[in-house]
Design an enzyme around this catalytic site. Structure first.
Site, PDB file in Angstrom:
ATOM      1  N   THR A 273       0.831  -1.208   0.000  1.00  0.00           N
ATOM      2  CA  THR A 273       0.000   0.000   0.000  1.00  0.00           C
ATOM      3  C   THR A 273       0.862   1.253   0.000  1.00  0.00           C
ATOM      4  O   THR A 273       1.974   1.260   0.529  1.00  0.00           O
ATOM      5  CB  THR A 273      -0.932   0.019   1.225  1.00  0.00           C
ATOM      6  OG1 THR A 273      -0.149   0.014   2.417  1.00  0.00           O
ATOM      7  CG2 THR A 273      -1.834  -1.204   1.224  1.00  0.00           C
TER       8      THR A 273
ATOM      9  N   ASP B 228      20.726  -1.983   8.026  1.00  0.00           N
ATOM     10  CA  ASP B 228      22.094  -1.926   7.486  1.00  0.00           C
ATOM     11  C   ASP B 228      22.598  -0.493   7.404  1.00  0.00           C
ATOM     12  O   ASP B 228      23.815  -0.247   7.470  1.00  0.00           O
ATOM     13  CB  ASP B 228      22.136  -2.585   6.109  1.00  0.00           C
ATOM     14  CG  ASP B 228      21.085  -2.028   5.157  1.00  0.00           C
ATOM     15  OD1 ASP B 228      19.912  -1.917   5.570  1.00  0.00           O
ATOM     16  OD2 ASP B 228      21.431  -1.702   4.000  1.00  0.00           O
TER      17      ASP B 228
ATOM     18  N   SER C 192     -30.722  27.457  -5.487  1.00  0.00           N
ATOM     19  CA  SER C 192     -30.355  26.031  -5.424  1.00  0.00           C
ATOM     20  C   SER C 192     -29.182  25.732  -6.353  1.00  0.00           C
ATOM     21  O   SER C 192     -29.343  25.088  -7.385  1.00  0.00           O
ATOM     22  CB  SER C 192     -31.562  25.145  -5.749  1.00  0.00           C
ATOM     23  OG  SER C 192     -32.194  25.493  -6.944  1.00  0.00           O
TER      24      SER C 192
END
Length: 635
Positions: A117, A174, A548
């Protein structure tokens, strides 16, 4: 001839070995897990290493991988394992994961499906998608950077979504010299955060995805670490995959299977429980009951089916059952409600609009839903509950959700399939949020529809007319109120029973508490739509004159009415013409900055896409427009 018989025996032995291998492989348990964390923590590299170490890479893939690794600059004998997983061209170019990549691999003990992911904040939606079906999460942390905000966000989301097995993989050891103190400090920091969000236990492992340390085999470079390797832990972790089979039976109906007149079955994936022929079941939400007649699968009829199986069920009785319904144990049906408290993860770049109607999809059920103002949002760094008015990209909040009809559900903590949902924008069809239902609001159980004997049709017959809603929409100054008033005068003269709801008049009373923000405009239209619906139920022809501005809200009101009973009338007037009229002086104030959120200036107007009527006020007089509208609405 003897040689030919010997060859047959060898072939038979090989076939037996293959069959035995396939049977053994099929019997292995399956673990679904995700890798997540912050950007560049090494998630893709880790998955590539898992595929490599489990011998799941073909020779041609390996050759291509080595060539690609040289091309992108990997030196020496090292292979860039991330290239195995990063499939999109954009990912390879940028060196990041954008999409969710699913990969299958197996060991001698178990099969795995892993989801890689994205770590970038803007792709959090993809992480939620990958986590929704996972049993375990591997949270990666770059040993050089420690616990970051995205680490906390992904951990919180994984826990929220119900993943109870967490591996803290401290990667790139590392690059810090395999320093134990670095590892211990990161584990301590993460434990403090994990405890604050309810993660009681997790398994910390120091790894190097590039070098393979403590992934498939124990590393000699970390003698101070005595825990399991990552593969060992994945192979042995108990995810209790059979627990859901002991829960009450539930199967959402995904398809009504009717190949001929002699067969009618209901197909779906069993979400929980076990079912057998003869079991008593209840169809939810209707409540009708019957018994299981047959359980049909690919290979024939089954004596028993369990959670996770896809089957077709036939019932002993011919009862109504459709896609989106739920077949459940008759003695233990799920709850049914239309008001809930939910946790919402907002995934869209545009903020949530309180009161706007979205599609809510839960299993095979699709309903219209509105979200109320959030109770609070969650700060993933401090776990503080923040007071907010809305949710924005990647916000996690708690809010009430209202659906337009009752749905069958269970709390997400009990059943992911019946408690998890997504929200879809009705205009763009984009998935804007994911949510988890917590519980039904008590008032949803206490409020019921009262049966009324005098129906809408009875009211309409008494008045001798068909109730309708004439919805006038357009810019301020377009002429909505003027034309609507002329229409009502004509209807009154014809003996029709009507009522005009005007935007300004409504704001003096019913909606006086609302301002002009997008959220307030949405609530303004929602209330007007509900009032208009009640008035048409009383048999009236209702006219509404409102700007509206948003298609979604006009569509929401339209959905309350039968097809012929909602007439959208777009009063089409160019902005320049409407502004030139400016009877109320509103455009002048908006241009001066004294009136914020004014439609057409600093707030958008979305023109209707398919209105029943378009009135061009630059080409038609108000009287002619009124005559046309009356003829249309009475046709």
């Amino acid at each position: 001839m003897a040689g030919q018989e010997s060859a047959y025996r060898v072939d038979a032995l090989v076939a037996e070995d293959i069959d035995a291998y396939l049977a053994q492989h099929q019997a292995k348990s399956l673990l679904r897990f995700i890798t997540c964390g912050s950007v560049d923590d090494g998630k893709s590299t880790l998955i590539g290493r898992l595929l490599y170490d489990s011998k799941m890479i073909f020779e041609d893939q390996l050759s291509a991988l080595e060539a690609d690794s040289k091309r992108v600059g990997t030196q020496g004998q090292n292979i860039d394992f991330a290239l195995l997983v990063d499939g999109l061209a954009a990912e390879r170019e940028q060196g990041i994961t954008i999409d969710v990549a699913y990969r299958f691999f197996a060991t001698e003990k178990r099969k795995f499906i892993v989801a890689d992911t994205p770590g970038h904040e803007q792709y959090t939606r993809n992480m939620v998608t990958g986590a929704s079906t996972a049993d375990l999460a591997v949270i990666l942390i770059d040993a050089r950077k420690g616990v970051l905000t995205q680490t906390r966000r992904h951990s919180y989301l994984a826990h929220l979504i119900g993943i109870r097995h967490i591996v803290l993989a401290v990667n790139k050891m590392d690059l810090v010299g395999y320093d134990r103190q670095v590892f211990d400090r990161i584990v301590a920091d993460y434990r403090a955060f994990a405890n604050s969000i309810g993660i009681d236990a997790f398994t910390p492992i120091p790894i190097s995805g590039l070098g393979g340390d403590n992934i498939a085999s124990r590393s000699a470079i970390t003698p101070w670490y005595s825990g399991p390797t990552l593969i060992e832990h994945l192979e042995t972790v108990d995810v209790d995959i059979d627990a859901v089979a002991t829960e009450p039976f539930r199967m959402p109906v995904q398809w009504v299977n009717r190949p001929n007149l002699d067969f009618r079955g209901f197909s779906g994936l069993i979400a929980s429980g076990t079912v057998r022929p003869g079991d008593a079941v209840r169809i939810v939400p209707s409540g009708r009951t019957s018994k299981i007649a047959r359980i049909v699968a690919m290979g024939g009829d089954l004596d028993e089916a369990r959670a996770g199986q896809s089957v077709t069920i036939t019932l002993a009785d011919e009862i109504d059952c459709s896609r989106g319904d739920l077949i459940a144990a008759a003695s233990a049906p799920p709850e049914v409600a239309d008001q809930f408290q939910a946790t919402i993860v907002w995934m869209d770049a545009e903020p949530m609009l309180v009161g706007r109607a979205y599609w809510l999809k839960i299993g095979a059920q699709m309903v219209s839903a509105t979200i109320q103002e959030p109770r609070h949002a969650v700060d993933v760094n401090t776990m503080a509950e923040l007071s907010v008015r809305t949710l924005e990209l990647n916000d996690i909040g708690v809010a009430e959700v209202y659906t337009d009809r009752p749905i069958a559900f269970e709390a997400y903590a009990t059943n992911r399939d019946l408690g998890g949902f997504i929200l879809i924008d009705k205009i763009t069809n984009a998935t804007v949020a994911a949510g988890l239902l917590s519980f039904a609001l008590r008032r949803s159980q206490n409020v019921h529809w009262q049966s009324i004997e005098i129906t809408r049709d009875a009211h309409a017959a008494q008045k001798g007319q068909r109730p309708k809603l004439l919805w006038f929409t357009g810019l301020s100054g377009s002429g909505k109120s003027t034309i609507a008033n002329l229409v009502e005068k004509r209807l009154h003269a014809l003996g029709k029973h009507s009522f005009l709801l005007d935007g300004d008049n409504i704001r003096h009373g019913l909606n006086r508490d609302l301002g002009f923000t997008d959220a307030d405009r949405i609530e303004n239209i929602r209330r007007v739509g509900e009032v208009a619906k009640l008035m048409t139920d009383a048999g009236l022809i209702v006219l509404t004159a409102f700007i509206s501005p948003f298609r979604a809200e006009r569509s929401m009101v339209r959905s309350m009415f039968a097809e012929r009973d909602f007439i959208e009338i777009f009063i089409s007037t160019p902005l320049a013409v409407a502004e030139e009229r400016d009877v109320k002086g509103l455009y002048k104030k908006a241009r001066a900055g004294d009136l914020k959120n004014f439609t057409g200036i600093d707030s958008p107007y979305e023109e209707p896409e398919a209105p029943e009527l378009i009135i061009d006020t630059t080409a038609m007089s108000p009287d002619d427009a009124a005559d046309l509208i009356v003829r249309t609405c009475l046709a």
